[in-house]
Design an enzyme around this catalytic site. Structure first.
Site, PDB file in Angstrom:
ATOM      1  N   LYS A  69     -22.290   2.093  26.583  1.00 28.87           N
ATOM      2  CA  LYS A  69     -23.655   2.218  26.735  1.00 28.87           C
ATOM      3  C   LYS A  69     -24.682   0.902  26.589  1.00 28.87           C
ATOM      4  CE  LYS A  69     -23.594   6.670  27.304  1.00 28.87           C
ATOM      5  NZ  LYS A  69     -22.276   7.058  27.373  1.00 28.87           N
TER       6      LYS A  69
HETATM    7  C1  LIG Z   1     -22.122   8.746  26.843  1.00 22.90           C
HETATM    8  C2  LIG Z   1     -23.070   9.968  27.357  1.00 22.90           C
HETATM    9  C3  LIG Z   1     -23.115  11.316  26.450  1.00 22.90           C
HETATM   10  C4  LIG Z   1     -22.392  11.050  25.032  1.00 22.90           C
HETATM   11  O1  LIG Z   1     -22.288  10.134  24.150  1.00 22.90           O
HETATM   12  P1  LIG Z   1     -21.235   9.825  23.080  1.00 22.90           P
HETATM   13  O2  LIG Z   1     -22.003   8.841  22.084  1.00 22.90           O
HETATM   14  O3  LIG Z   1     -20.288   9.326  23.783  1.00 22.90           O
HETATM   15  O4  LIG Z   1     -21.170  11.063  22.392  1.00 22.90           O
HETATM   16  C5  LIG Z   1     -23.802  12.225  26.928  1.00 22.90           C
HETATM   17  N1  LIG Z   1     -24.315  12.213  27.920  1.00 22.90           N
HETATM   18  C6  LIG Z   1     -24.249  11.208  28.766  1.00 22.90           C
HETATM   19  C7  LIG Z   1     -24.709  11.253  30.310  1.00 22.90           C
HETATM   20  C8  LIG Z   1     -23.467  10.016  28.542  1.00 22.90           C
HETATM   21  O5  LIG Z   1     -23.481   9.164  29.478  1.00 22.90           O
END
Ligand SMILES: *Cc1c(COP(=O)(O)O)cnc(C)c1O
Length: 377
Positions: free
Chosen positions: A186
């Protein structure tokens, strides 16, 4: 989504310091021994920088979505409407609460088609869950109006959009609840981690208690004798994650500026005959992915091969489309939900996503685009 690309000695030093100072890794208690309060400080910085009223650090983005839905009183049998271009986490959070995921198609912005969403509302619908996919905000004004008309709540999945703005407000403060992720892919990362944001005291209070076994963290009692009224679960963030998060957050503006510079280098040089992803009105994206459409399969495959050969990759269109398009989730969704979003799948398959890497320069992108431009008719 390049937070990991800018990890340097600052992240290392802040984590080392925790150990030098006695190694308190837990966010609660140990008052006499601790000199670090990274989890609470990470939340405060998130509020300060992104203008939220309440931020709660949690163990993942998936946990943030689940906590948020639970705080909005989603119960077994309720329906939650989300969208076809997505990540499996939203559907998992809905299913984990015993609720029913309902999937709306996407429009040319590749975010929720609000008209299709309206057609799916029933007397069981509780929450609308739009996702700001790949850094670009959903059509929130239409979604909020729709929710008000039908007396529904809205949770924004901001996991791919930390720092994006809608009508001048940071996403995560537009709807009832926002959910963020800091996993390793992210915009900013804590390895694993997430944040629940809201304007509403009641939602924040519930979320804090729920994510911490029901602890009220009553200042009149030591933690071992803390008061409680609900049972919860453990979705806490550790001090190590939050320490890294504080440093990463201090780099967010720099990351967004570097993203935009690279993105604009593509936007300005890519031949005008290529159709771009539509940017919703009043949306200030985080510019971490450039998406355009190539309808003819042969030409598209050639461009995708080029992106792989030049080591840019294509992120989730089409690299990881099976994890990002509901059509492929027959292990989690009903046949009806899958079939009705087939057209979103077909639409997504015409798209190519160019990831914005900070380690590649704007000139690298210019060179790449000059090669892509050779594929015009
Ligand atoms: C990464 C992501 C999640 C989940 O996040 P995690 O921290 O990996 O559990 C949820 N929604 C979207 C759109 C994502 O890209």
């Amino acid at each position: 989504m390049p937070g990991f690309e800018v990890i340097d000695s600052q992240e290392k030093e802040i984590v080392n310091k925790i150990f030098d100072d006695g190694g308190i890794l837990f966010a609660h208690g140990f008052d006499a021994a601790r000199s670090n309060f990274h989890v609470r400080e990470f939340e405060e910085s998130f509020n300060d920088i992104l203008k939220f009223n309440h931020s709660l650090a949690v163990s993942s983005g998936t946990a943030a979505i689940k906590i948020g839905l639970k705080a909005l009183d989603v119960k077994a049998g309720d329906e939650v409407i989300t969208q076809a271009f997505n990540f499996i986490a939203t559907v998992e959070a809905i299913l984990d609460l015993g609720a029913i995921p309902v999937i709306a198609n996407i429009d040319n912005s590749l975010n929720m088609d609000v008209e299709d969403c309206e057609s799916l509302i029933t007397n069981k619908t509780k929450v609308i869950l739009p996702v700001h996919m790949l850094g670009m905000t959903a059509n929130m004004e239409a979604i909020m109006n729709l929710a008000a008309k039908h007396d529904l709540k809205v949770l924004e999945d901001c996991c791919e959009a930390t720092g994006a703005k809608y009508q001048g407000k940071y996403v995560g403060s537009v709807a009832d609840v926002g959910a963020f992720s800091f996993d390793f892919g992210k915009v900013i990362t804590t390895g694993e981690g997430g944040m629940v944001t809201t304007d509403k005291v009641g939602i924040d209070k519930f979320s804090r208690e729920y994510h911490d076994h029901g602890h009220e963290n009553n200042p009149d009692f030591p933690r071992g004798r803390d008061t409680k009224t609900i049972f919860g679960f453990n979705y806490r963030m550790t001090e190590m994650q939050a320490a890294v998060g504080k440093v990463q957050l201090s780099k967010l503006q720099m990351i967004l500026e570097m993203n935009k510079e690279r993105y604009m280098s593509i936007e300005e040089s890519l031949d005008k005959s290529f159709t771009r992803r539509q940017i919703n009105q009043n949306s200030e994206p985080i510019f971490d992915t450039f998406i355009f459409q190539v309808k003819e399969k042969e030409r598209r495959d050639e461009i995708i091969n080029l992106l792989n050969k030049e080591k840019f990759g294509t992120k989730n269109l089409p690299d990881a489309i099976e994890w990002h398009c509901s059509f492929y989730w027959d292990h989690a969704l009903s046949e009806k939900q899958i079939q009705r979003t087939e057209k979103s799948k077909d639409h997504l398959h015409t798209m190519i996503a160019i990831p914005i890497w900070l380690k590649r320069t704007p000139e690298d992108y210019l060179e790449l685009v000059n090669k892509i431009n050779k594929y015009i008719y």
